[in-house]
Design a protein around this motif. Structure first.
Motif, PDB file in Angstrom:
ATOM      1  N   ALA A 236      -7.333   3.575 -13.509  1.00  0.00           N
ATOM      2  CA  ALA A 236      -6.984   4.393 -12.342  1.00  0.00           C
ATOM      3  C   ALA A 236      -6.681   3.563 -11.109  1.00  0.00           C
ATOM      4  O   ALA A 236      -5.795   3.897 -10.316  1.00  0.00           O
ATOM      5  N   THR A 237      -7.385   2.441 -10.946  1.00  0.00           N
ATOM      6  CA  THR A 237      -7.166   1.630  -9.738  1.00  0.00           C
ATOM      7  C   THR A 237      -5.788   0.968  -9.749  1.00  0.00           C
ATOM      8  O   THR A 237      -5.296   0.545  -8.709  1.00  0.00           O
ATOM      9  N   ALA A 238      -5.163   0.891 -10.928  1.00  0.00           N
ATOM     10  CA  ALA A 238      -3.824   0.291 -11.020  1.00  0.00           C
ATOM     11  C   ALA A 238      -2.722   1.330 -10.841  1.00  0.00           C
ATOM     12  O   ALA A 238      -1.537   0.990 -10.816  1.00  0.00           O
ATOM     13  N   ALA A 239      -3.086   2.594 -10.697  1.00  0.00           N
ATOM     14  CA  ALA A 239      -2.093   3.673 -10.644  1.00  0.00           C
ATOM     15  C   ALA A 239      -1.133   3.525  -9.470  1.00  0.00           C
ATOM     16  O   ALA A 239       0.075   3.767  -9.607  1.00  0.00           O
ATOM     17  N   ILE A 240      -1.662   3.143  -8.313  1.00  0.00           N
ATOM     18  CA  ILE A 240      -0.793   3.014  -7.134  1.00  0.00           C
ATOM     19  C   ILE A 240       0.183   1.858  -7.313  1.00  0.00           C
ATOM     20  O   ILE A 240       1.370   1.981  -6.980  1.00  0.00           O
ATOM     21  N   SER A 241      -0.284   0.733  -7.861  1.00  0.00           N
ATOM     22  CA  SER A 241       0.617  -0.405  -8.116  1.00  0.00           C
ATOM     23  C   SER A 241       1.739   0.012  -9.064  1.00  0.00           C
ATOM     24  O   SER A 241       2.909  -0.326  -8.855  1.00  0.00           O
ATOM     25  N   LEU A 242       1.369   0.788 -10.090  1.00  0.00           N
ATOM     26  CA  LEU A 242       2.364   1.286 -11.049  1.00  0.00           C
ATOM     27  C   LEU A 242       3.351   2.217 -10.344  1.00  0.00           C
ATOM     28  O   LEU A 242       4.566   2.100 -10.533  1.00  0.00           O
ATOM     29  N   ALA A 243       2.837   3.110  -9.515  1.00  0.00           N
ATOM     30  CA  ALA A 243       3.704   4.055  -8.793  1.00  0.00           C
ATOM     31  C   ALA A 243       4.675   3.324  -7.880  1.00  0.00           C
ATOM     32  O   ALA A 243       5.849   3.689  -7.783  1.00  0.00           O
ATOM     33  N   MET A 244       4.187   2.273  -7.223  1.00  0.00           N
ATOM     34  CA  MET A 244       5.060   1.513  -6.313  1.00  0.00           C
ATOM     35  C   MET A 244       6.163   0.790  -7.081  1.00  0.00           C
ATOM     36  O   MET A 244       7.270   0.627  -6.585  1.00  0.00           O
ATOM     37  N   ARG A 245       5.832   0.372  -8.306  1.00  0.00           N
ATOM     38  CA  ARG A 245       6.834  -0.328  -9.121  1.00  0.00           C
ATOM     39  C   ARG A 245       7.918   0.625  -9.616  1.00  0.00           C
ATOM     40  O   ARG A 245       9.082   0.273  -9.682  1.00  0.00           O
ATOM     41  N   VAL A 246       7.516   1.833 -10.012  1.00  0.00           N
ATOM     42  CA  VAL A 246       8.478   2.721 -10.677  1.00  0.00           C
ATOM     43  C   VAL A 246       9.218   3.668  -9.735  1.00  0.00           C
ATOM     44  O   VAL A 246      10.224   4.248 -10.126  1.00  0.00           O
ATOM     45  N   ARG A 247       8.735   3.834  -8.500  1.00  0.00           N
ATOM     46  CA  ARG A 247       9.481   4.742  -7.609  1.00  0.00           C
ATOM     47  C   ARG A 247      10.824   4.112  -7.234  1.00  0.00           C
ATOM     48  O   ARG A 247      10.976   2.890  -7.186  1.00  0.00           O
ATOM     49  N   GLU A 248      11.808   4.943  -6.934  1.00  0.00           N
ATOM     50  CA  GLU A 248      13.191   4.484  -6.709  1.00  0.00           C
ATOM     51  C   GLU A 248      13.293   3.493  -5.547  1.00  0.00           C
ATOM     52  O   GLU A 248      13.994   2.521  -5.602  1.00  0.00           O
ATOM     53  N   SER A 249      12.570   3.789  -4.462  1.00  0.00           N
ATOM     54  CA  SER A 249      12.571   2.908  -3.288  1.00  0.00           C
ATOM     55  C   SER A 249      11.363   3.269  -2.448  1.00  0.00           C
ATOM     56  O   SER A 249      10.669   4.254  -2.726  1.00  0.00           O
ATOM     57  N   SER A 250      11.127   2.495  -1.412  1.00  0.00           N
ATOM     58  CA  SER A 250       9.984   2.803  -0.534  1.00  0.00           C
ATOM     59  C   SER A 250      10.204   4.118   0.205  1.00  0.00           C
ATOM     60  O   SER A 250       9.297   4.648   0.827  1.00  0.00           O
ATOM     61  N   GLN A 251      11.430   4.653   0.126  1.00  0.00           N
ATOM     62  CA  GLN A 251      11.718   5.964   0.729  1.00  0.00           C
ATOM     63  C   GLN A 251      11.069   7.098  -0.065  1.00  0.00           C
ATOM     64  O   GLN A 251      10.887   8.201   0.436  1.00  0.00           O
ATOM     65  N   ALA A 252      10.755   6.814  -1.332  1.00  0.00           N
ATOM     66  CA  ALA A 252      10.182   7.855  -2.197  1.00  0.00           C
ATOM     67  C   ALA A 252       8.671   7.929  -1.961  1.00  0.00           C
ATOM     68  O   ALA A 252       7.947   6.959  -2.154  1.00  0.00           O
TER      69      ALA A 252
END
Length: 442
Positions: free
Chosen positions: A405-421
């Motif tokens: 669970a603690t890695a979820a945010i790192s994963l989300a940041m990697r897979v989102r289209e851009s920092s705008q998402a």
């Protein structure tokens, strides 16, 4: 000296951790003996509750947000306040705060030891109280010793058998929105749930009700108010207009006066804010003073970890929406912001919630879901089970599993289209707790 101090702190930290581990964390929601036991212990301790001006807050959704706003208003106007609320996200000590500062480990240990001495004098063991009951009583002792002006005292579950119901008549009894949640525990329908919550109304208290309360619930609350000899606070509803809404908060026009900024996003927070205005009006009627500019300043500085908590630099929103009502409010906020890119969702839910309807509501507004397992061994729906549910019933959304669970945010940041998402973390207090072991949200 410094080393001795460090050793002492380390000893206190270990003692605190061991105390928390030792407490009975099970729910005793159907046990009619619990409130009388808490009341008995308060009697042994010379009734700390009777030495405080308590604002008792119950309801299904919005208790913590209402308490946080009211606390900010009180503090800005020069009043000190103690706040007892649950559940916590980063630390159990969040549940007991004075002016936004949580109780120290040292103080908690001291009050616990004081209770143990009291138990020995009365020939009962340390397990006489449950986890929540210990926190309830320690909060009252702590607030008395610090001579706070007011206490914002939040009910844990329901009202009738909740430990907070052991207190003597509070100054005010406040109800946020009551809806169907925790069926089989506090009631099968809205009437039964309202009756359970209404049980906290005591003779002599002033009762404040959320202006948009369901009529079924209001009827129950009014009937109980009359039956016990409490006072129903009649109040003309304020006109609150949202001039602008962003992830950072709401620009409001109140009764025709612009220039109010509420640093809690989501249009649904207006409903909680309307309760705060009622509390303020009731306290004013009792002789307390509030200054408009100070109140305005307080509202702009409301902070509440994990409730529509937006971090601009990382473009992440944390919200502990944990039932259908909460998810509806979150989705309404996301729609109101007219985001250019659909958010990435980090989601973890409890299996005893109506998560099917929660999913029906939130899945259409996101483009990707990363599932996590909430930090609750007995009640959590696992990340794998949630992902399977999503893949079976919702084909138009990408699904990934965060095993850690603690890695979820790192994963989300990697897979989102851009920092705008936008990344949205939600589903349960326990989801936020699982993710926030590294204190990223604080």
């Amino acid at each position: 000296m410094e080393k001795a101090s460090e050793k002492r702190e380390a000893r206190i930290a270990i003692r605190y951790k061991n105390i928390i581990k030792s407490l009975d964390n099970t729910w005793h929601v159907l046990d009619d003996t619990r409130v009388p036991i808490v009341r008995q212990v308060l009697g042994w301790l010379d009734h700390p509750d009777q030495k405080l001006k308590i604002i008792h807050i119950a309801g299904t959704n919005g208790k913590s947000s209402t308490g946080a706003m009211m606390g900010a208003v009180l503090q800005a106007n020069g009043y000190s306040y103690g706040r007892f609320s649950s559940p916590f996200i980063l630390s159990a000590r969040e549940q007991i705060c004075i002016d936004d500062e949580m109780i120290s480990k040292n103080d908690f240990v001291d009050y616990y030891e004081r209770l143990i001495k009291c138990f020995k004098l009365n020939s009962v063991s340390a397990d006489y109280l449950t986890y929540f009951e210990y926190f309830t009583i320690i909060s009252l002792l702590y607030f008395v010793d610090h001579q706070v002006d007011f206490v914002l005292f939040e009910a844990g579950l329901g009202g009738l058998r909740d430990a907070t119901n052991a207190i003597n008549t509070p100054l005010l009894t406040v109800f946020t929105k009551i809806s169907v949640d925790h069926q089989n525990l506090i009631g099968r329908n809205l009437t039964e749930i309202s009756e359970n919550k209404a049980a906290i109304i005591k003779k002599g208290t002033w009762v404040i009700d959320y202006a948009g309360q369901d009529l079924t619930a209001r009827k129950v609350l009014k009937a109980q108010t009359g039956a016990v000899g409490a006072k129903w606070f009649e109040y003309k509803q304020d006109q609150i207009i949202i001039a602008n809404t962003t992830p950072s908060g709401l620009d409001l026009i109140i009764n025709g006066t612009p220039g109010y900024f509420l640093s809690m996003p989501g249009a649904f927070q207006v409903h909680n804010f309307s309760i705060v205005l009622q509390i303020k009006a009731a306290l004013t009627a009792m002789g307390y003073t509030f200054i408009k500019d100070k109140t305005r300043k307080g509202l702009a500085n409301v902070k509440l970890v994990g409730r529509m908590n937006y971090h601009k630099t990382s473009n992440i929103l944390f919200d502990a929406a944990h039932n259908v009502d909460g998810i509806n409010g979150l989705v309404a906020a996301l729609n109101a912001w007219h985001l250019k890119i659909k958010p990435t969702l980090i989601l973890g839910v409890l299996k005893d919630k109506d998560y099917h309807e929660m999913l029906d509501t939130i899945v259409p507004v996101v483009q990707r879901i990363i599932t996590v397992t909430p930090n609750n061994k007995t009640r959590a729906l696992s990340a794998d089970e949630l992902a399977a549910e999503l893949l079976t019933n919702y084909q138009n959304v990408d699904v990934e599993i965060a095993s850690d669970a603690t890695a979820a945010i790192s994963l989300a940041m990697r897979v989102r289209e851009s920092s705008q998402a936008l990344i949205v973390v939600t589903g349960s207090f326990y989801t936020l707790s699982a993710i926030q072991k590294d204190h990223r949200m604080a």
